[in-house]
Design a protein around this motif. Structure first.
Motif, PDB file in Angstrom:
ATOM      1  N   SER A 119      -3.783   7.080  30.618  1.00 57.30           N
ATOM      2  CA  SER A 119      -2.308   7.049  30.618  1.00 57.30           C
ATOM      3  C   SER A 119      -1.844   5.634  30.952  1.00 57.30           C
ATOM      4  CB  SER A 119      -1.762   8.042  31.638  1.00 57.30           C
ATOM      5  OG  SER A 119      -2.188   9.348  31.354  1.00 57.30           O
ATOM      6  N   ALA A 120      -2.230   4.705  30.114  1.00 53.79           N
ATOM      7  CA  ALA A 120      -1.998   3.293  30.400  1.00 53.79           C
ATOM      8  C   ALA A 120      -1.204   2.633  29.279  1.00 53.79           C
ATOM      9  CB  ALA A 120      -3.328   2.569  30.587  1.00 53.79           C
ATOM     10  N   VAL A 121      -0.433   1.625  29.678  1.00 52.82           N
ATOM     11  CA  VAL A 121       0.324   0.810  28.729  1.00 52.82           C
ATOM     12  C   VAL A 121       0.052  -0.644  29.068  1.00 52.82           C
ATOM     13  CG1 VAL A 121       2.605   0.197  27.859  1.00 52.82           C
ATOM     14  CG2 VAL A 121       2.133   2.553  28.544  1.00 52.82           C
ATOM     15  N   ALA A 122      -0.311  -1.440  28.061  1.00 54.04           N
ATOM     16  CA  ALA A 122      -0.556  -2.871  28.272  1.00 54.04           C
ATOM     17  C   ALA A 122       0.693  -3.652  27.867  1.00 54.04           C
ATOM     18  CB  ALA A 122      -1.757  -3.332  27.452  1.00 54.04           C
ATOM     19  N   ARG A 123       1.126  -4.547  28.741  1.00 53.28           N
ATOM     20  CA  ARG A 123       2.303  -5.372  28.458  1.00 53.28           C
ATOM     21  C   ARG A 123       1.976  -6.838  28.646  1.00 53.28           C
ATOM     22  NH1 ARG A 123       7.311  -2.988  31.850  1.00 53.28           N
ATOM     23  NH2 ARG A 123       5.944  -3.667  33.540  1.00 53.28           N
ATOM     24  N   ASP A 124       2.697  -7.692  27.936  1.00 57.74           N
ATOM     25  CA  ASP A 124       2.600  -9.124  28.144  1.00 57.74           C
ATOM     26  C   ASP A 124       3.220  -9.446  29.494  1.00 57.74           C
ATOM     27  OD1 ASP A 124       3.713 -12.003  28.037  1.00 57.74           O
ATOM     28  OD2 ASP A 124       2.394 -11.930  26.283  1.00 57.74           O
TER      29      ASP A 124
ATOM     30  N   THR B 194       6.565 -11.840  28.840  1.00 59.80           N
ATOM     31  CA  THR B 194       7.705 -11.324  28.074  1.00 59.80           C
ATOM     32  C   THR B 194       7.984  -9.841  28.325  1.00 59.80           C
ATOM     33  OG1 THR B 194       6.357 -10.719  26.145  1.00 59.80           O
ATOM     34  CG2 THR B 194       7.173 -12.996  26.269  1.00 59.80           C
ATOM     35  N   GLY B 195       6.980  -9.087  28.805  1.00 64.22           N
ATOM     36  CA  GLY B 195       7.142  -7.661  28.997  1.00 64.22           C
ATOM     37  C   GLY B 195       6.955  -6.858  27.727  1.00 64.22           C
ATOM     38  N   ARG B 196       6.611  -7.508  26.637  1.00 63.41           N
ATOM     39  CA  ARG B 196       6.424  -6.808  25.362  1.00 63.41           C
ATOM     40  C   ARG B 196       5.190  -5.923  25.434  1.00 63.41           C
ATOM     41  NH1 ARG B 196       3.725  -7.877  20.482  1.00 63.41           N
ATOM     42  NH2 ARG B 196       2.865  -9.798  21.379  1.00 63.41           N
ATOM     43  N   VAL B 197       5.312  -4.688  24.921  1.00 59.10           N
ATOM     44  CA  VAL B 197       4.190  -3.748  24.934  1.00 59.10           C
ATOM     45  C   VAL B 197       3.147  -4.188  23.915  1.00 59.10           C
ATOM     46  CG1 VAL B 197       3.479  -1.384  24.465  1.00 59.10           C
ATOM     47  CG2 VAL B 197       5.584  -1.812  25.741  1.00 59.10           C
ATOM     48  N   LEU B 198       1.884  -4.252  24.368  1.00 63.19           N
ATOM     49  CA  LEU B 198       0.792  -4.708  23.514  1.00 63.19           C
ATOM     50  C   LEU B 198      -0.103  -3.563  23.046  1.00 63.19           C
ATOM     51  CD1 LEU B 198      -0.292  -7.837  25.594  1.00 63.19           C
ATOM     52  CD2 LEU B 198       1.232  -7.785  23.618  1.00 63.19           C
ATOM     53  N   GLY B 199      -0.154  -2.478  23.809  1.00 64.88           N
ATOM     54  CA  GLY B 199      -1.028  -1.383  23.412  1.00 64.88           C
ATOM     55  C   GLY B 199      -0.875  -0.193  24.333  1.00 64.88           C
ATOM     56  N   TYR B 200      -1.386   0.939  23.859  1.00 68.08           N
ATOM     57  CA  TYR B 200      -1.306   2.189  24.609  1.00 68.08           C
ATOM     58  C   TYR B 200      -2.692   2.812  24.737  1.00 68.08           C
ATOM     59  CZ  TYR B 200       3.630   1.874  23.188  1.00 68.08           C
ATOM     60  OH  TYR B 200       4.913   1.459  22.959  1.00 68.08           O
ATOM     61  N   GLY B 201      -2.875   3.617  25.780  1.00 68.29           N
ATOM     62  CA  GLY B 201      -4.082   4.410  25.903  1.00 68.29           C
ATOM     63  C   GLY B 201      -5.340   3.589  26.081  1.00 68.29           C
ATOM     64  N   ALA B 202      -6.361   3.906  25.281  1.00 66.31           N
ATOM     65  CA  ALA B 202      -7.669   3.273  25.430  1.00 66.31           C
ATOM     66  C   ALA B 202      -7.608   1.765  25.230  1.00 66.31           C
ATOM     67  CB  ALA B 202      -8.661   3.898  24.448  1.00 66.31           C
ATOM     68  N   GLU B 203      -6.811   1.316  24.263  1.00 64.35           N
ATOM     69  CA  GLU B 203      -6.758  -0.124  24.013  1.00 64.35           C
ATOM     70  C   GLU B 203      -6.030  -0.872  25.125  1.00 64.35           C
ATOM     71  OE1 GLU B 203      -2.759  -0.227  21.164  1.00 64.35           O
ATOM     72  OE2 GLU B 203      -4.726  -0.691  20.321  1.00 64.35           O
TER      73      GLU B 203
END
Length: 321
Positions: A23-28, A31-40
């Motif tokens: 249950s993860a979200v990757a952000r810059d 900038t706070g821009r979302v880079l990926g969800y889940g496993a990535e």
């Protein structure tokens, strides 16, 4: 959909569990821009990792909505799909929490949502005969909390939660490794050490290898960690869970408390895999304690029972009257 703090699992009717991702979200970080969800989102060097879910509820509503929408689209492979969703609702959730969970699901493009008591979903997935009159306990040890529920006649009759889960245990291991070996390890390495230690009580003379950064030199090095040390590091978090379980038993009617002494408790969740946990809880609670056959996915499987039979919750409520 089992919306857990550590992982999200989706069960589809007639297909079973089709998605199991962090249950993860990757952000810059800038900038706070979302880079990926889940496993990535948990890959090394893939931005700042955020965990927007806490205690089965959205801690960050916007990120949770985007995460859920991403997972639903990944499962259905159709941007216009609007599925009906069954989700677990923590027993200590407030009406505001309930409304927030419903709003989040609809904003993530769900067509409808059915909320099932978390303890009931965990019990159904663990194979507990919830329709029985006899009281039974389910202990779900997640990433950020341990949830305890006592069930009878298809309903949760007593429940509680403590903010002590797998994350707390990993931090305890990391602190002890730093104190004993002068080695800084992150949560991911501490979690890996727990897994490598195994789930059985013996043999305690086994050892696992952890890698981290030396406190003095700053260089990366490895250390051999006795499994006994992991056992000792998690003693305090386990005692916190035990005290919470004892408190819930004391709140139960005498006949239910007597049932628990015979029927015992079932452990689910990722924390249930901690080495020797069943043995420790069994000794402290003076009741049988066993681990569910598939503890990591018990809640998802329980919700799956409700997906396969959308009238199941209504039947259980009728039986409880």
């Amino acid at each position: 959909m089992d919306l857990g703090a550590a992982g999200t699992r989706i069960y589809v009717k007639r297909k079973g569990i089709v998605l199991d991702e962090p249950s993860a979200v990757a952000r810059d970080a800038v900038t706070g821009r979302v880079l990926g969800y889940g496993a990535e989102a948990v890959r090394d060097g893939f931005g700042e990792t955020c965990w927007p879910i806490s205690g089965g509820l959205p801690a960050d509503g916007e990120l949770t909505r985007r995460l859920v929408r991403h997972f639903l689209r990944k499962v259905h492979r159709n941007p216009f799909a609007r599925p009906r969703v069954v989700m677990a609702l923590p027993e200590d959730a407030t009406p505001i929490d309930r409304a927030a969970l419903r709003d989040m699901a609809f904003e993530a493009e769900a067509r409808g949502i059915l909320l099932v008591p978390h303890g009931l979903a965990a019990a159904l997935g663990a194979g507990v005969p919830v329709r029985d009159c006899a009281g039974r306990m389910v202990i779900d040890i997640g990433r950020d909390a341990a949830r305890i529920a006592v069930l009878s006649r298809g309903a949760v009759v007593a429940s509680g939660a403590v903010p002590c889960g797998g994350h707390t245990m990993s931090l305890s291991i990391a602190r002890l490794v730093e104190h004993e070996h002068g080695l800084l390890i992150d949560e991911r390495e501490a979690e890996a050490a727990k897994r490598r230690a195994g789930t059985e009580w013996k043999p305690l003379q086994r050892q696992v290898v952890v890698r981290g950064r030396d406190v003095e030199s700053g260089r990366e090095r490895a250390a051999t960690l006795p499994v006994q040390l992991i056992y000792e590091a998690t003693r305090q978090p386990v005692e916190t869970i035990v005290r919470a379980a004892v408190g819930i038993v004391e709140r139960c009617p005498a006949e239910l408390a007597a049932d628990l002494g015979e029927q015992g408790a079932v452990l689910v969740g990722g924390g249930a895999l901690l080495r020797g946990l069943c043995r420790r809880l069994r000794a402290a609670l003076c009741m049988p304690v066993q681990r569910a056959e598939r503890p990591l996915v018990s809640v998802a499987l329980g919700l799956g029972h409700c997906v396969d039979d959308l009238g199941l919750i209504a039947k259980l409520r009728a039986a409880a009257r």
